[in-house]
Design an enzyme around this catalytic site. Sequence first.
Site, short mmCIF file in Angstrom:
data_model
loop_
_atom_site.label_atom_id
_atom_site.label_comp_id
_atom_site.label_asym_id
_atom_site.label_seq_id
_atom_site.Cartn_x
_atom_site.Cartn_y
_atom_site.Cartn_z
N ASP A 171 0.81 -1.22 0.00
CA ASP A 171 0.00 0.00 0.00
C ASP A 171 0.84 1.26 0.00
O ASP A 171 0.66 2.15 0.84
CB ASP A 171 -0.94 0.01 1.20
CG ASP A 171 -2.25 -0.67 0.87
OD1 ASP A 171 -2.66 -0.58 -0.29
OD2 ASP A 171 -2.83 -1.30 1.77
N ASP A 172 1.77 1.36 -0.94
CA ASP A 172 2.56 2.57 -1.13
C ASP A 172 3.58 2.86 -0.04
O ASP A 172 4.14 3.94 -0.01
CB ASP A 172 1.67 3.81 -1.30
CG ASP A 172 1.24 3.98 -2.73
OD1 ASP A 172 1.95 3.44 -3.60
OD2 ASP A 172 0.23 4.63 -2.98
N ALA A 173 3.79 1.92 0.87
CA ALA A 173 4.86 2.13 1.83
C ALA A 173 6.19 1.78 1.16
O ALA A 173 6.20 1.08 0.14
CB ALA A 173 4.66 1.27 3.06
N ARG A 230 -0.87 2.25 -12.05
CA ARG A 230 -0.58 3.67 -12.23
C ARG A 230 0.14 3.94 -13.55
O ARG A 230 0.25 5.09 -13.97
CB ARG A 230 0.27 4.19 -11.08
CG ARG A 230 -0.43 3.87 -9.77
CD ARG A 230 -0.04 4.78 -8.68
NE ARG A 230 -0.82 4.39 -7.51
CZ ARG A 230 -0.29 3.98 -6.38
NH1 ARG A 230 1.01 3.98 -6.22
NH2 ARG A 230 -1.05 3.61 -5.39
#
Lengths: 369, 599
Positions: B217-219, B401
């Site tokens: 999650d984008d960490a 993305r």
Amino acid sequence: MTLPPSIKKAVERESEGLNKSKSKKLLEETERRFREMSVVPAEAVGVISAQSIGEPGTQMTMRTKHFAGVTEMNVTLGLPRLIEIFDARREPSTPTMTIRLQDDVASDENKVREIAAKILEVSFESIMKEIVIDLLNFKIEVTLDNSSMESFNIDIKDVEKAMNKVFKKHKIVILKSGLIRLSPKDTKTILNLYKMKMKLKSMHIRGVPGIVQVLPIKRRGSWIIMTAGTNLRRVLKVPGVDPTRTFSNNIHEMFRVLGVEAARNSIVNEALGTLKQQGLEVDIRHIMLVADTMTLNGDIRGITRYGISGDKASVLARASFEVPLKHLFNAAVHNEVDNLSSVIENVMINQPIPIGTGLLKLVVKRDKK
Amino acid sequence: MADVYMNGKFVGTCLEPENFVEKVRVNRRKAKYADELNVTYHPDEDNVILSTEKGRARRPLIIVHNGKSLLTDDHLMRLESGEIKFNDLVAKGVVEYLDAEEEENSYIAITPEVVKPGHTHLELSPLVILGSQAAMVPYPEHNVAPRVMIGAKTIKQGIGLYVSNYLMRSDTDVSILHYPQNPIVTTKMYDVMNFSTHPVGQNIVIAIMAWDGYNMDDAVILNSSSIERGLFRSTYYRPYSIEELKYPGGQVDSIEIPDKEVRGYRTEDVYRLLEKDGIIYPEANVSSGDVLIGKSSPPRFLSSLEEFRFGVEARRETSQVIRHRESGVVESVVITESDDGNKYVKVKVRDSRVPEIGDKFASRHGQKGVIGLTVPQEDMPFTADGIVPDLIFSPHSIPSRMTVGQLLEILGGKVGALMGNTIDGTPFQGDREMDLRALLKGLGFRDNGTETMYNGKTGQMYRVRIMVGNIYYLKLRHMVANKLHARSRGPVQLLTRQPTEGRSKEGGLRLGEMENHCFVAHGAALTLKERFDSDRAIIPICKKCGLVAIYNRFRRKGVCSVCGDDIPITFIEMSYAFKLLLDELKSLCMYPKLIVGPK
């Protein structure tokens, strides 16, 4: 707790041929399950319903228009439609009807198209080409559009009939070429002439008033007719239409024509359909609760400050929802008493709310003396 | 016949608008008219718009005539030698400025190669299609447009060396990166903007892989050994200031160590760092609660109550204290004079910000995330060459993305790092992917940038190839140290007795309306009551009139301002905010009578 008749009947059907102890067991088990499924006393069903509808509502896309059929027919959907339903607006922003047909008609495309043409409202304006006020001779001259007349399958005799009905004592001259001359009967004022022109333009020739567009669609093997514009009362009388399965998306119209129960079902169906169209699954019972609340006094009330939210018994609860001052002043004038019996008031004064664990009170038996 | 408008005013008509417009243009290019003049013909509205007004955004374009660019090699050579300047090209009619309106009627070629007879203009460079910020993203043409915009936005938030005289400035809420670098993969915009004088990030080694779930999650995972070597360290500066105000009536503030008799005197301890003049000394270690500048002010009102207070006793303590839960070292002390001629003291406090869990980082492609874990080098995965990544980035952030530009940057960064030069990632005209691949292959690496890696903890080889390379990363200005906040009890507001709001005021976290609904939905009535107990009050109520009464504890009797002394009262628990509502109703001439039932 007793079982509802429909379930009881089903149990009876199932227990046919079973011996007595087994059928008794089946009934008991059914009753047990039914009891388990029912809502517990003091459950906050209203808040749960609101959350269950509200949460998926946040996911609804802002895109409101969508093509429902094959041909161009814009129907308001999504959040705006949902708001429309729960606010119980008088007129939906896109009134439509779903007309189901009797079985013998529904499979025959030609007959369906015939009925559709019969339902579609044709006004004078849609079949004329040009309308001119002749001030010199005090006449109105109209040129009819033959091609559009043909497409609507309208004869010049139909026009004549309609005109004779509306302009009874006027002088009407109709030529075969499609030229119509109309002169006023008495007062020869320009205003009068102009009024006549407007009246002529909006003159009804054929079909059901209010139905602007018809669209026969084949769904699961049989034909139905979608319309833009509604007139439920008149459409139900059209031969070939199945009056038991035809409905309008105007909830108030359903109420006027078919009564509250129909309106309630209409709210449930419309709301559920709107949510489903967006790919959201909400349990029907949440929406049923809302629909029941909206219709419980025999009329339709929206969830607005003029509807049920403004009818709450508690002053404080009403004041906490939109325009507080109005409610407080009126309460002061009428010497209202707030019994603090509902949730919002008790949250405000920081007392246990009468829901869930807060509803239960300890009762102490006193010794008899 | 077309209407002609000059700066929005109707000035006349013309018969052949197209010819007219063309004539105006020719004359403008011949410098007969001012080059600020722009002219447009709108065929559908049939009007000609001439404008010379200020406030139009205009941009330069090379004029194309009969399918040929008017800018020749000769021009370029003379430009380079300094013989002519850019403005000379404008004067010569080679380059002209178009405003948004005239641009609508132009057909602009993007590169010289594609110029065809229909074209009217040629871009100076395809780079100028993007703005100064978007052109800072390398390889933006390989990214989705929204990601380029997010990338441009995050570059602005990167901490670096925002100005070189930062020590002499007192900007609020700024950070300076200790070891800022120029990116390996640059664009032409970096030269144009003189980026090397104010860089914002560092070139790091990145590996794209999942690692124990700490980068989901984008960490991102940061190598703690790299941090210990100084990676992404920064210093945070916060200035505090105080002014010695003069009040009407000859009273003045005084910057000093406040007297112990002053009202609101803190503990002696917090003034310990102040020197004789009441100001802290540079390089002092300050922590929460310490006074930076001591000050006392005259009493606010000369009310009757305070008449018996004299001298220093009447004065208030108004020292500048370091912000709640902040600490650091005093960087500088400036004593000067304000605009009004008052003594004005400014103290700047610095604090170091070592990357920690929760700090925010980003690449230049709109891929931002926070540190999920810092891992010592020995536990990090390594390549056959012994290269250990500084940062581990999750592969799940890529497909949805579609930031392919980031992958290209990693590839280019790797080539640049190995060859010791910079790679050009300018929009539309950067170094080609195929060339980079060939170079990488020539350097003895796999041409797609992947490498075999080994688990740092077990030494086992990973059975997949992992993309490793160099990338320019930014530390963004959002750091947990400035945001962390929790409270169990603390200050309350004077009016409502409810907890204060906001971190700076040590405030509570509001349990809002929707959270309230959740408690209701669960039927947790008593839990809800407990949560809203923050402003609980027990109020005496007059049994007779139902209004708030007073309890005389000394005489153990109730006093009601309506019904008189010695009145039966009862105590009711309610939220203080509700009592406030009752007061408010009274002020509106309503009588909120509480009907008190049996207990």
